[in-house]
Design an enzyme around this catalytic site. Sequence first.
Site, PDB file in Angstrom:
ATOM      1  N   LYS A 183     -29.029  19.434   0.114  1.00  0.00           N
ATOM      2  CA  LYS A 183     -30.016  20.363  -0.441  1.00  0.00           C
ATOM      3  C   LYS A 183     -31.342  19.630  -0.674  1.00  0.00           C
ATOM      4  O   LYS A 183     -32.421  20.168  -0.405  1.00  0.00           O
ATOM      5  CB  LYS A 183     -29.487  20.955  -1.753  1.00  0.00           C
ATOM      6  CG  LYS A 183     -30.386  22.052  -2.289  1.00  0.00           C
ATOM      7  CD  LYS A 183     -29.758  22.806  -3.447  1.00  0.00           C
ATOM      8  CE  LYS A 183     -30.653  23.971  -3.864  1.00  0.00           C
ATOM      9  NZ  LYS A 183     -30.267  24.531  -5.150  1.00  0.00           N
ATOM     10  N   ASN A 201     -43.142  29.719   2.506  1.00  0.00           N
ATOM     11  CA  ASN A 201     -42.336  28.862   3.389  1.00  0.00           C
ATOM     12  C   ASN A 201     -42.570  29.128   4.872  1.00  0.00           C
ATOM     13  O   ASN A 201     -42.658  28.192   5.672  1.00  0.00           O
ATOM     14  CB  ASN A 201     -40.852  29.032   3.069  1.00  0.00           C
ATOM     15  CG  ASN A 201     -40.509  28.560   1.671  1.00  0.00           C
ATOM     16  OD1 ASN A 201     -41.366  28.013   0.978  1.00  0.00           O
ATOM     17  ND2 ASN A 201     -39.272  28.770   1.245  1.00  0.00           N
ATOM     18  N   GLU A 275     -40.804  18.848  -9.416  1.00  0.00           N
ATOM     19  CA  GLU A 275     -39.569  18.062  -9.344  1.00  0.00           C
ATOM     20  C   GLU A 275     -39.689  16.944  -8.292  1.00  0.00           C
ATOM     21  O   GLU A 275     -38.689  16.516  -7.731  1.00  0.00           O
ATOM     22  CB  GLU A 275     -38.378  18.978  -9.030  1.00  0.00           C
ATOM     23  CG  GLU A 275     -38.076  19.941 -10.178  1.00  0.00           C
ATOM     24  CD  GLU A 275     -36.749  20.654 -10.024  1.00  0.00           C
ATOM     25  OE1 GLU A 275     -35.892  20.536 -10.915  1.00  0.00           O
ATOM     26  OE2 GLU A 275     -36.569  21.344  -9.007  1.00  0.00           O
TER      27      GLU A 275
HETATM   28  O1  KPL Z   1     -34.701  25.811  -2.471  1.00  0.00           O
HETATM   29  C1  KPL Z   1     -35.837  26.051  -2.180  1.00  0.00           C
HETATM   30  C2  KPL Z   1     -36.828  26.036  -3.279  1.00  0.00           C
HETATM   31  O2  KPL Z   1     -37.669  26.913  -3.346  1.00  0.00           O
HETATM   32  O3  KPL Z   1     -36.741  25.121  -4.107  1.00  0.00           O
HETATM   33  C3  KPL Z   1     -36.243  26.330  -0.761  1.00  0.00           C
HETATM   34  C4  KPL Z   1     -35.087  26.001   0.143  1.00  0.00           C
HETATM   35  C5  KPL Z   1     -37.427  25.511  -0.411  1.00  0.00           C
HETATM   36  C6  KPL Z   1     -36.484  27.810  -0.547  1.00  0.00           C
HETATM   37  O4  KPL Z   1     -37.645  28.262  -1.122  1.00  0.00           O
END
Ligand code: KPL
Length: 317
Positions: A183, A201, A275
């Site tokens: 992830k 995105n 983060e």
């Molecule tokens: O998990 C995500 C996030 O927004 O933190 C993604 C995969 C980038 C999808 O928006």
Amino acid sequence: MTTHWILGPGAIGRLLAHSLSPIAVTTLIGRRALPEQQALSTPEGEQKVQPLSILTVAQLTSETHEPPAFVHITTKAMAAEAALAGITGSISPSTPLVLWQNGFLAQPRITQAWPGPVLCATTTEGAYLTGDDGVVHAGRGHTFVGDLNNRHSALSDELAQTLTQAGLAATKVDDIRQRLWQKLAVNAAINPLVALNGVRNGKLRADPYAQRVEAVVKEVAAVMQAEGIQSPNGEQDNGMIGEQAWLALVWQVVENTANNKASMLQDVEAKRPTERGAILGPLIESAQRHGLACEVLRGLDDELAEMEASYLGTLRH
Ligand code: KPL
């Protein structure tokens, strides 16, 4: 009924509290007071309002409570350790913790420091807040639960069953480390670029971003190999290996989430710390440890640090 404490009343924290409340004694804990009546909008568009037991950390520490069977930490990654430190006086050191953070920063540190069991959860449930009294469960997903050293299989199973019973489909796994890094790899390829450029995105698919995505994935794929992390769709029937498989996965997630404002972009827009430390930090640290190139990752981290400093008013170090 088992007792669950949920530390961090963000979107996932509140979704958990709404879901667990009917089947478990659930307390949501935050730094500031929130209305007791809380609304949940389900993926099917149903509106549910229910009273949740919500305490501030100050209230929690000034009273005695039934010991919790699980303490879920649902804060942002960089706030997890401080949040735990704020309640350690109120729980036994053998209390099982469940870490819901992105990235791979809080998980190894808390696993090492906490005497009791530390489970990690990674979820694809989609949720966002609509204010102090509302959360939208935007899309159903799946949650995987396990611990980094595979020492708490029965406890992970118990939690996965409870979550499933609460309506959040969950499975116990013995490869949670792999899943957290997978992830993280996808997040590293998407989140910093969309946050820095203020785009959704899907924009990453075209110039001038697509080449930058490829450059990030090149470094990320090398780190994954060094860490022994397999791409979820690599080396199977499509014959793709390493970098190609990671790139295919990233493009697939970009496609599936084309209209999303990624979490890091939301943080930047709300002028919150990002983060980056939990997502880019472990990649850069690993690349350095393995003698791998990480100029692109370091460049993104520096740009994000600069951007954060501009709105948080902090000095760069
Ligand atoms: O998990 C995500 C996030 O927004 O933190 C993604 C995969 C980038 C999808 O928006």
